[in-house]
Every structure is written in C-alpha cells, then in structure tokens.
Motif scaffolding. Sequence first.
Motif, PDB file in Angstrom:
ATOM      1  N   ALA A   1      -2.320  -9.010  12.679  1.00  0.00           N
ATOM      2  CA  ALA A   1      -3.103  -7.933  13.159  1.00  0.00           C
ATOM      3  C   ALA A   1      -3.556  -8.523  14.564  1.00  0.00           C
ATOM      4  CB  ALA A   1      -4.322  -7.636  12.207  1.00  0.00           C
ATOM      5  N   THR A   2      -4.236  -7.455  15.467  1.00  0.00           N
ATOM      6  CA  THR A   2      -4.604  -7.849  16.686  1.00  0.00           C
ATOM      7  C   THR A   2      -5.915  -7.511  16.734  1.00  0.00           C
ATOM      8  OG1 THR A   2      -3.996  -5.606  17.631  1.00  0.00           O
ATOM      9  CG2 THR A   2      -2.383  -7.387  17.919  1.00  0.00           C
ATOM     10  N   ASN A   3      -6.530  -6.966  15.808  1.00  0.00           N
ATOM     11  CA  ASN A   3      -8.163  -6.656  15.827  1.00  0.00           C
ATOM     12  C   ASN A   3      -8.864  -7.777  15.425  1.00  0.00           C
ATOM     13  OD1 ASN A   3      -7.118  -6.498  12.986  1.00  0.00           O
ATOM     14  ND2 ASN A   3      -9.380  -5.902  12.759  1.00  0.00           N
ATOM     15  N   ASP A   4      -9.980  -7.707  15.811  1.00  0.00           N
ATOM     16  CA  ASP A   4     -11.251  -8.750  15.663  1.00  0.00           C
ATOM     17  C   ASP A   4     -12.061  -8.408  14.718  1.00  0.00           C
ATOM     18  OD1 ASP A   4     -13.116 -10.707  15.838  1.00  0.00           O
ATOM     19  OD2 ASP A   4     -13.236 -10.814  17.921  1.00  0.00           O
ATOM     20  N   PRO A   5     -11.762  -8.852  13.410  1.00  0.00           N
ATOM     21  CA  PRO A   5     -12.655  -8.441  12.323  1.00  0.00           C
ATOM     22  C   PRO A   5     -14.202  -8.569  12.466  1.00  0.00           C
ATOM     23  CG  PRO A   5     -11.000  -9.428  11.392  1.00  0.00           C
ATOM     24  CD  PRO A   5     -10.907  -9.778  12.984  1.00  0.00           C
ATOM     25  N   VAL A   6     -14.681  -9.610  13.082  1.00  0.00           N
ATOM     26  CA  VAL A   6     -15.869  -9.897  13.169  1.00  0.00           C
ATOM     27  C   VAL A   6     -16.628  -9.162  14.294  1.00  0.00           C
ATOM     28  CG1 VAL A   6     -17.617 -11.937  13.957  1.00  0.00           C
ATOM     29  CG2 VAL A   6     -15.705 -12.553  12.387  1.00  0.00           C
ATOM     30  N   ALA A   7     -15.777  -8.963  15.350  1.00  0.00           N
ATOM     31  CA  ALA A   7     -16.592  -8.099  16.291  1.00  0.00           C
ATOM     32  C   ALA A   7     -16.483  -6.765  16.080  1.00  0.00           C
ATOM     33  CB  ALA A   7     -15.629  -8.165  17.767  1.00  0.00           C
ATOM     34  N   GLU A   8     -15.540  -6.269  15.211  1.00  0.00           N
ATOM     35  CA  GLU A   8     -15.449  -4.986  14.604  1.00  0.00           C
ATOM     36  C   GLU A   8     -16.630  -4.683  13.906  1.00  0.00           C
ATOM     37  OE1 GLU A   8     -12.413  -2.163  12.235  1.00  0.00           O
ATOM     38  OE2 GLU A   8     -11.572  -3.838  13.498  1.00  0.00           O
ATOM     39  N   ALA A   9     -16.893  -5.662  12.979  1.00  0.00           N
ATOM     40  CA  ALA A   9     -17.966  -5.376  11.814  1.00  0.00           C
ATOM     41  C   ALA A   9     -19.352  -5.220  12.427  1.00  0.00           C
ATOM     42  CB  ALA A   9     -17.963  -6.596  10.873  1.00  0.00           C
ATOM     43  N   LEU A  10     -19.568  -5.956  13.505  1.00  0.00           N
ATOM     44  CA  LEU A  10     -20.703  -6.111  14.300  1.00  0.00           C
ATOM     45  C   LEU A  10     -21.141  -4.893  15.455  1.00  0.00           C
ATOM     46  CD1 LEU A  10     -21.235  -9.973  14.323  1.00  0.00           C
ATOM     47  CD2 LEU A  10     -22.303  -8.263  12.592  1.00  0.00           C
ATOM     48  N   ALA A  11     -20.046  -4.211  15.742  1.00  0.00           N
ATOM     49  CA  ALA A  11     -19.722  -3.444  16.862  1.00  0.00           C
ATOM     50  C   ALA A  11     -21.038  -2.418  16.499  1.00  0.00           C
ATOM     51  CB  ALA A  11     -18.850  -2.781  17.107  1.00  0.00           C
ATOM     52  N   ASP A  12     -21.777  -1.808  17.685  1.00  0.00           N
ATOM     53  CA  ASP A  12     -22.813  -0.707  17.458  1.00  0.00           C
ATOM     54  C   ASP A  12     -23.724  -0.489  16.532  1.00  0.00           C
ATOM     55  OD1 ASP A  12     -20.797   0.184  19.862  1.00  0.00           O
ATOM     56  OD2 ASP A  12     -19.612   1.091  18.331  1.00  0.00           O
TER      57      ASP A  12
ATOM     58  N   VAL B   1     -18.842  -1.071  -0.268  1.00  0.00           N
ATOM     59  CA  VAL B   1     -17.768  -1.948   0.399  1.00  0.00           C
ATOM     60  C   VAL B   1     -17.722  -1.988   1.806  1.00  0.00           C
ATOM     61  CG1 VAL B   1     -15.312  -2.800   0.071  1.00  0.00           C
ATOM     62  CG2 VAL B   1     -16.752  -1.684  -1.798  1.00  0.00           C
ATOM     63  N   LEU B   2     -17.821  -3.140   2.274  1.00  0.00           N
ATOM     64  CA  LEU B   2     -18.119  -3.588   3.651  1.00  0.00           C
ATOM     65  C   LEU B   2     -16.548  -4.211   4.216  1.00  0.00           C
ATOM     66  CD1 LEU B   2     -21.606  -4.567   4.227  1.00  0.00           C
ATOM     67  CD2 LEU B   2     -20.435  -2.179   4.502  1.00  0.00           C
ATOM     68  N   VAL B   3     -15.869  -3.517   4.585  1.00  0.00           N
ATOM     69  CA  VAL B   3     -14.360  -3.924   5.475  1.00  0.00           C
ATOM     70  C   VAL B   3     -14.503  -3.784   6.872  1.00  0.00           C
ATOM     71  CG1 VAL B   3     -11.856  -4.157   5.583  1.00  0.00           C
ATOM     72  CG2 VAL B   3     -13.297  -3.637   3.201  1.00  0.00           C
ATOM     73  N   ASN B   4     -14.939  -4.859   7.661  1.00  0.00           N
ATOM     74  CA  ASN B   4     -15.033  -4.559   9.024  1.00  0.00           C
ATOM     75  C   ASN B   4     -16.003  -3.540   9.650  1.00  0.00           C
ATOM     76  OD1 ASN B   4     -13.238  -6.671   8.999  1.00  0.00           O
ATOM     77  ND2 ASN B   4     -11.482  -5.202   9.359  1.00  0.00           N
ATOM     78  N   ARG B   5     -17.116  -3.390   9.088  1.00  0.00           N
ATOM     79  CA  ARG B   5     -17.911  -2.579   9.233  1.00  0.00           C
ATOM     80  C   ARG B   5     -19.359  -2.901   8.754  1.00  0.00           C
ATOM     81  NH1 ARG B   5     -19.609   1.708   5.497  1.00  0.00           N
ATOM     82  NH2 ARG B   5     -18.867   1.120   3.400  1.00  0.00           N
ATOM     83  N   TRP B   6     -20.419  -1.764   9.037  1.00  0.00           N
ATOM     84  CA  TRP B   6     -21.961  -2.345   8.860  1.00  0.00           C
ATOM     85  C   TRP B   6     -22.582  -1.052   8.209  1.00  0.00           C
ATOM     86  CZ3 TRP B   6     -25.379   0.844  10.801  1.00  0.00           C
ATOM     87  CH2 TRP B   6     -25.008   1.522  12.088  1.00  0.00           C
ATOM     88  N   ASP B   7     -23.521  -1.451   7.680  1.00  0.00           N
ATOM     89  CA  ASP B   7     -24.384  -0.575   6.940  1.00  0.00           C
ATOM     90  C   ASP B   7     -26.169  -1.111   7.066  1.00  0.00           C
ATOM     91  OD1 ASP B   7     -24.459   1.987   5.343  1.00  0.00           O
ATOM     92  OD2 ASP B   7     -25.718   0.664   3.796  1.00  0.00           O
ATOM     93  N   SER B   8     -26.917  -0.111   6.932  1.00  0.00           N
ATOM     94  CA  SER B   8     -28.314  -0.422   6.891  1.00  0.00           C
ATOM     95  C   SER B   8     -29.019  -0.019   5.677  1.00  0.00           C
ATOM     96  CB  SER B   8     -29.110   0.088   8.427  1.00  0.00           C
ATOM     97  OG  SER B   8     -30.245  -0.145   8.392  1.00  0.00           O
ATOM     98  N   PRO B   9     -29.258  -0.952   4.810  1.00  0.00           N
ATOM     99  CA  PRO B   9     -29.938  -0.752   3.787  1.00  0.00           C
ATOM    100  C   PRO B   9     -31.299  -0.376   3.849  1.00  0.00           C
ATOM    101  CG  PRO B   9     -29.789  -2.799   3.913  1.00  0.00           C
ATOM    102  CD  PRO B   9     -28.881  -2.373   4.926  1.00  0.00           C
ATOM    103  N   ALA B  10     -32.088  -0.799   5.039  1.00  0.00           N
ATOM    104  CA  ALA B  10     -33.457  -0.278   5.243  1.00  0.00           C
ATOM    105  C   ALA B  10     -33.669  -0.604   6.872  1.00  0.00           C
ATOM    106  CB  ALA B  10     -34.359  -1.331   4.799  1.00  0.00           C
ATOM    107  N   PRO B  11     -34.464   0.322   7.375  1.00  0.00           N
ATOM    108  CA  PRO B  11     -34.930   0.106   8.941  1.00  0.00           C
ATOM    109  C   PRO B  11     -34.984  -1.211   9.423  1.00  0.00           C
ATOM    110  CG  PRO B  11     -35.925   2.186   7.905  1.00  0.00           C
ATOM    111  CD  PRO B  11     -35.528   1.419   6.735  1.00  0.00           C
TER     112      PRO B  11
END
Length: 365
Positions: free
Chosen positions: A263-274, A235-245
């Motif tokens: 809420a003051t957070n930016d979900p899209v930016a948070e999900a794609l960060a780093d 389950v991805l809630v404002n985060r990422w995962d890497s299923p393959a390199p």
Amino acid sequence: MFSTYLLGAAAIMTAYVFRRMDGLPFLGSLTCRTRMVLGLCAWLFIMVARYVGRANFGQWSIILESVGLSLLITLFLAAALLAVVDAATFFGRFLPAAAPRLRRAAFALALVLSGAALVQGMRAPIITEYEVALPGLPDELDGITVAAVSDLHAGTQLGPDWLKTRADQIMTLKPDIILLLGDIVEGHSRQLNALLPALSTLRAPLGVYAVPGNHENHGFPEKALRLFHDAGFTVLVNRWDSPAPGLVVAGVEDLSTHQGSQATNDPVAEALADRPAGATILLSHTPLRYEEAASLGTGLMLAGHTHGGQIWPFNYVVRLSFPLVEGRFEIGPMTFIVTRGAGVWGARMRLWNPGELLKITLRAD
C-alpha cells in the motif's frame, strides 16, 4: 509466515534443550540420539497442536493447542537459562565440575518459572492508572476518564465467560469513553457470535471506539469487524470521529500489516487529516509511527500489541522490533502509552508482565 518463523524457532530451541540434557535424571541417561528423537517428537507435538488449534475442531483442539504452546514456552525458558549457563562456562570447558549442576539448576528453574507463569496467566489483569494533560482539551472536558484495553484475544483460549468478566471489570471503572486497541477477538475463531453479548455490555457516555489489530485480520476479518459494529462500537480505520466538541478520536489500521503490504497510503496522515481543532487521541494497535503522530499534532497516542513481552525474558526480543514495549513515553509534546494488554496470546502464561487495563484521566492543558 509467522507460523513458519515460530515453528523454526521452536525446532532450534527444542534441539538445543534436548541436546543439553546430559546429566539430568532419567532423560540425561539416554543416548544423545535418543534424546534428539524425543526432541523431534516434542517439536512435532507443538506443530500439530498449533495446526489443530488454528483449525478449530472443538474444545479438545483448544486444550491441545494450549498444552503445545505451554510446552513451547517451557522450552523457551529452558533454552534461555541454559544459554546463560553455557555462556558462563563456555559449554562446560570452564568450571567442568560445576557445569552439569548448573545445567540441572537451569532446567529446574525453567520448570518453576513455567509454573509461576501459568499462575500469573490465570490472574485477572490489573488496573494501571495515568493522568494526562491533553493539549487543546476544553475546560468542560477536564477530568473525563478513559478506559483503554488491548489484546483481549477472546474467541479461542479465552471464551465468552472470560470476556464477560473483563467487560464487567472495565465497566467498574465508570469510564466516560472506552477505547479498544485491537486484538480484541481472534478473527479465526468459529465462536465469534458467542462473544457479542459480552461486548454489547461495553457502554460509555462518549461512546466505545475500536481499531482492528493483526488478529482481527486472521481467518474471518469481515466477521470480526461486523461483530464490532453489531456491538455498537465506532470502528476507526484511518479516520477520525468527534465524540464531543473539542475532542477528536482517530484510529489507524494495524500498522504491522501495513508495513508488509504494498500500500502507498499513509495511514497516520489519513487518519488525522482535516480534523477539527481541539485535543486529539490516536488509537493504533501497533506501537509504530509515533514520531509522525506527534508531528501531526496528536496529544495522546495509545497502542498495544507487544503484551509487554508476556513471558520474561521475551520482552528483550520484542524490543528489537518495537523499541517502546510498554509504559508511558513523552514524544515531544505528545504522550504515548503502550499497554501490555489484558489477555494472552497462545498459552495462558505470563511472567513478570501481568495483563492490564488502563484508566486514564484527561486534564485540560
């Protein structure tokens, strides 16, 4: 709040339709006051059916809710067609002899279209295929297939058996990865645990990823998310995962809920960060914030929520809130696909907007 808007719109449509029934067989011969009383009874039935269905009193309450919402959709179609007739004849002032016949034709057509919508709503979703050149996708991942599905709405009108059939349909695509775009289950359903066996059959070499929709947040949101975890989904809630390199799958919370929050957070930016370098797929239940996603380097964004309008001509109303209702769009270098979803909300009715599952073949750009 949504129920308030829904019942308010239902009251207006019901009053309009029953007021314009003059000239019809049977009901048209009644006085205007009597017809308005009958209209009030119809509206009260819709309201009670929705309340009872939401309260989940058992199978009979599900049937009652389905009948009430089917009546609502029939009234919507009648109101839309009557509005066209009244606009064309200026409420009978133009073509006074033809106006009653046109109103009768509008009512008859509304009934025919309601029947067609019931038939279409019972049919299995179609498979819609896309091929997407995904920037940054490694050559070794060229040709992998994605099965994406949204808006199954399992748990109330659509039960475990229907969900198992849809899971089998997804697995026939032999996907390398499965992406669930929210509203997979109805959070207020009291039979969520009964859905686990069907959901657990969804398996793919690169995993099954899910984001919550607005309906997972209804009633028992913690149970809905626990159900996803128990089924083995990531389950991805404002985060990422890497299923393959070289491949990143990111997901955001339901953006329609976030839009109305403090809420003051930016979900899209948070999900794609780093995230690491490579190709990025962003999952969002609601088709919003796609320009931001494209600007942050997303290669493919997938969303649902709109049902493609589900009932024509409601798709034109949906477009007022979500300009990109269904289909494929190019947002700069990013491909954005909005699916009509596989299930239905409310009554099992669809008109000219069949349910769909997505099969997407990814190509190295």
